[in-house]
Design a protein around this motif. Structure first.
Motif, PDB file in Angstrom:
ATOM      1  N   VAL A  57       0.839  -1.202   0.000  1.00 31.13           N
ATOM      2  CA  VAL A  57       0.000   0.000   0.000  1.00 31.13           C
ATOM      3  C   VAL A  57       0.873   1.252   0.000  1.00 31.13           C
ATOM      4  N   GLU A  58       1.904   1.244   0.842  1.00 29.80           N
ATOM      5  CA  GLU A  58       2.812   2.396   0.908  1.00 29.80           C
ATOM      6  C   GLU A  58       3.528   2.598  -0.423  1.00 29.80           C
ATOM      7  N   TYR A  59       3.940   1.489  -1.038  1.00 28.32           N
ATOM      8  CA  TYR A  59       4.627   1.572  -2.331  1.00 28.32           C
ATOM      9  C   TYR A  59       3.710   2.164  -3.397  1.00 28.32           C
ATOM     10  N   ILE A  60       2.453   1.707  -3.450  1.00 30.54           N
ATOM     11  CA  ILE A  60       1.510   2.192  -4.462  1.00 30.54           C
ATOM     12  C   ILE A  60       1.247   3.684  -4.274  1.00 30.54           C
ATOM     13  N   ARG A  61       1.152   4.123  -3.040  1.00 32.13           N
ATOM     14  CA  ARG A  61       0.840   5.530  -2.765  1.00 32.13           C
ATOM     15  C   ARG A  61       1.990   6.479  -3.062  1.00 32.13           C
ATOM     16  N   THR A  62       3.184   5.940  -3.239  1.00 27.09           N
ATOM     17  CA  THR A  62       4.356   6.797  -3.492  1.00 27.09           C
ATOM     18  C   THR A  62       5.066   6.470  -4.799  1.00 27.09           C
ATOM     19  N   ALA A  63       4.586   5.490  -5.557  1.00 27.28           N
ATOM     20  CA  ALA A  63       5.254   5.090  -6.804  1.00 27.28           C
ATOM     21  C   ALA A  63       5.277   6.245  -7.791  1.00 27.28           C
ATOM     22  N   SER A  64       6.228   6.195  -8.709  1.00 24.82           N
ATOM     23  CA  SER A  64       6.349   7.252  -9.715  1.00 24.82           C
ATOM     24  C   SER A  64       6.862   6.661 -11.021  1.00 24.82           C
ATOM     25  N   GLY A  65       6.828   7.480 -12.092  1.00 25.35           N
ATOM     26  CA  GLY A  65       7.391   7.094 -13.379  1.00 25.35           C
ATOM     27  C   GLY A  65       6.716   5.882 -13.998  1.00 25.35           C
ATOM     28  N   PRO A  66       7.517   4.996 -14.594  1.00 25.47           N
ATOM     29  CA  PRO A  66       6.955   3.818 -15.271  1.00 25.47           C
ATOM     30  C   PRO A  66       6.153   2.902 -14.349  1.00 25.47           C
ATOM     31  N   ASP A  67       6.503   2.896 -13.058  1.00 27.50           N
ATOM     32  CA  ASP A  67       5.773   2.030 -12.124  1.00 27.50           C
ATOM     33  C   ASP A  67       4.291   2.404 -12.069  1.00 27.50           C
ATOM     34  N   ILE A  68       3.996   3.716 -12.123  1.00 29.60           N
ATOM     35  CA  ILE A  68       2.595   4.151 -12.079  1.00 29.60           C
ATOM     36  C   ILE A  68       1.835   3.625 -13.295  1.00 29.60           C
ATOM     37  N   ILE A  69       2.492   3.678 -14.459  1.00 29.42           N
ATOM     38  CA  ILE A  69       1.846   3.191 -15.683  1.00 29.42           C
ATOM     39  C   ILE A  69       1.482   1.715 -15.539  1.00 29.42           C
ATOM     40  N   GLY A  70       2.426   0.948 -15.000  1.00 28.39           N
ATOM     41  CA  GLY A  70       2.171  -0.483 -14.805  1.00 28.39           C
ATOM     42  C   GLY A  70       1.071  -0.735 -13.796  1.00 28.39           C
ATOM     43  N   LEU A  71       1.060   0.023 -12.703  1.00 30.86           N
ATOM     44  CA  LEU A  71       0.035  -0.163 -11.677  1.00 30.86           C
ATOM     45  C   LEU A  71      -1.347   0.209 -12.205  1.00 30.86           C
ATOM     46  N   MET A  72      -1.432   1.267 -13.012  1.00 27.88           N
ATOM     47  CA  MET A  72      -2.724   1.636 -13.597  1.00 27.88           C
ATOM     48  C   MET A  72      -3.218   0.551 -14.552  1.00 27.88           C
ATOM     49  N   ALA A  73      -2.277  -0.067 -15.266  1.00 23.91           N
ATOM     50  CA  ALA A  73      -2.643  -1.101 -16.229  1.00 23.91           C
ATOM     51  C   ALA A  73      -3.127  -2.374 -15.542  1.00 23.91           C
ATOM     52  N   ALA A  74      -2.821  -2.530 -14.249  1.00 20.86           N
ATOM     53  CA  ALA A  74      -3.228  -3.744 -13.536  1.00 20.86           C
ATOM     54  C   ALA A  74      -4.740  -3.872 -13.439  1.00 20.86           C
TER      55      ALA A  74
END
Length: 350
Positions: A57-74
């Protein structure tokens, strides 16, 4: 391991199972392989259907860059709910997260995350207000609860959450939010039941408690201790303090007691209070460093021990009066301890 001419392994001779073929167990072999230590958290979260751990949860709330794109695609509702509060995500992307949810419960969770964003534009704050008025109860209450507890929300938005749900539970939530301003705290006090001393104490400790909240508490409590704290509060306005006589009666002197302890005490107010010749007021004036030194000196000759104890610890008491107290109570350990800690005497010794 011994290999035969057909390239099959068997156990060596001389052992209990010598000559028997080895059983192949590919599934068992994979159990010994540890996942790489540097595995990408976003890839693990995207590919998993397990509940999110606290670190996730902490990672998702602070992720940035390409990681955000991947998380949104999930397209995982629980991931979207956490991702909505991520300040690295654009507000337009947050809107997309909210509107792609297929159930009201998933949308409510995502709205809750969106309303906890640390930074909001005026347009996004307007969207939060819209969610707090949504006809779907789950979405409406998710927005109200999140805004009311968001420590980064604009004060006006926090106040709007209380207006949207003017009940005790939301009043308590808002009163605990450091983003609430004085007028919002006053509204919370007026919503909360009368004579709620615990709640009033929490509001008095709030960093933005001011004249509006103080007046509301004073009007809605009969607790003497709370009323005295209201009148001695450093943010009580001077105009009200000067009007203390209108707030006392023959058996209710808390306004005078609090005014005597006020850090805003001036000569005119102190003189009015001292003119009452009330021992309880005098004891509080004796302890207040803001009381004029000439008034403090006049208290020293009255012989009231509690007043003298308060004077002994007051750094504004004239040195001559301190010496009078020292000579009057030579065998009183409490008095001597207060005198020895008084800066006016300790500075002289140095």
């Amino acid at each position: 391991m011994v290999m035969d001419r057909n390239n099959r392994s068997h156990k060596p001779k001389g052992t209990p199972d010598g000559g028997q073929y080895e059983t192949k167990n590919a599934a068992g072999a994979s159990d010994d392989v540890a996942p790489p230590s540097g595995a990408d958290p976003s890839a693990r979260i995207i590919g998993s259907h397990e509940p999110l751990a606290k670190d996730d949860v902490e990672y998702i709330r602070t992720a940035s860059g390409p990681d955000i794109i991947g998380l949104m695609a999930a397209r995982r509702p629980k991931v979207d709910a956490c991702l909505a509060s991520n300040p690295n995500l654009t507000e337009d992307d947050v809107d997309r997260l909210v509107f792609r949810q297929k159930s009201n419960s998933a949308r409510a969770d995502t709205v809750s995350g969106a309303c906890m964003r640390p930074v909001m534009s005026d347009a996004f704050r307007a969207r939060c207000v819209g969610w707090m008025r949504d006809p779907t109860p789950g979405i409406r209450h998710a927005a109200i609860d999140a805004v009311g507890s968001n420590p980064h929300a604009a004060p006006g938005l926090v106040r709007e959450s209380l207006r949207a749900d003017p009940h005790v539970r939301q009043a308590a939530r808002v009163a605990a939010n450091p983003a609430a301003d004085d007028s919002t705290l006053a509204l919370a006090v007026n919503i909360y039941p009368r004579d709620s001393s615990v709640f009033a104490g929490k509001v008095l400790r709030h960093p933005h408690c001011g004249p509006d909240a103080l007046h509301a508490i004073d009007e809605r409590t009969t607790d003497p201790w709370i009323r005295e704290r209201v009148w001695s509060h450093p943010r009580m306005d001077m105009m009200t303090l000067a009007d203390w006589k209108k707030h006392v009666s023959y058996d209710r002197y808390e306004a005078a007691f609090g005014a005597a302890r006020s850090p805003k005490l001036d000569f005119a107010l102190a003189s009015q209070l001292a003119a009452e010749n009330n021992p309880d007021i005098d004891r509080r004036l004796a302890a207040n460093p803001r009381t004029p030194s000439e008034l403090l000196g006049s208290f020293a000759g009255r012989g009231d021990r509690q007043t003298d104890l308060n004077l002994a610890g007051n750094p504004s008491l004239p040195l001559a009066s301190l010496k009078v107290l020292r000579d009057r109570y030579p065998d009183d350990p409490d008095m001597q301890a207060m005198l020895s800690g008084n800066p006016a005497l300790t500075d002289r010794r140095q």
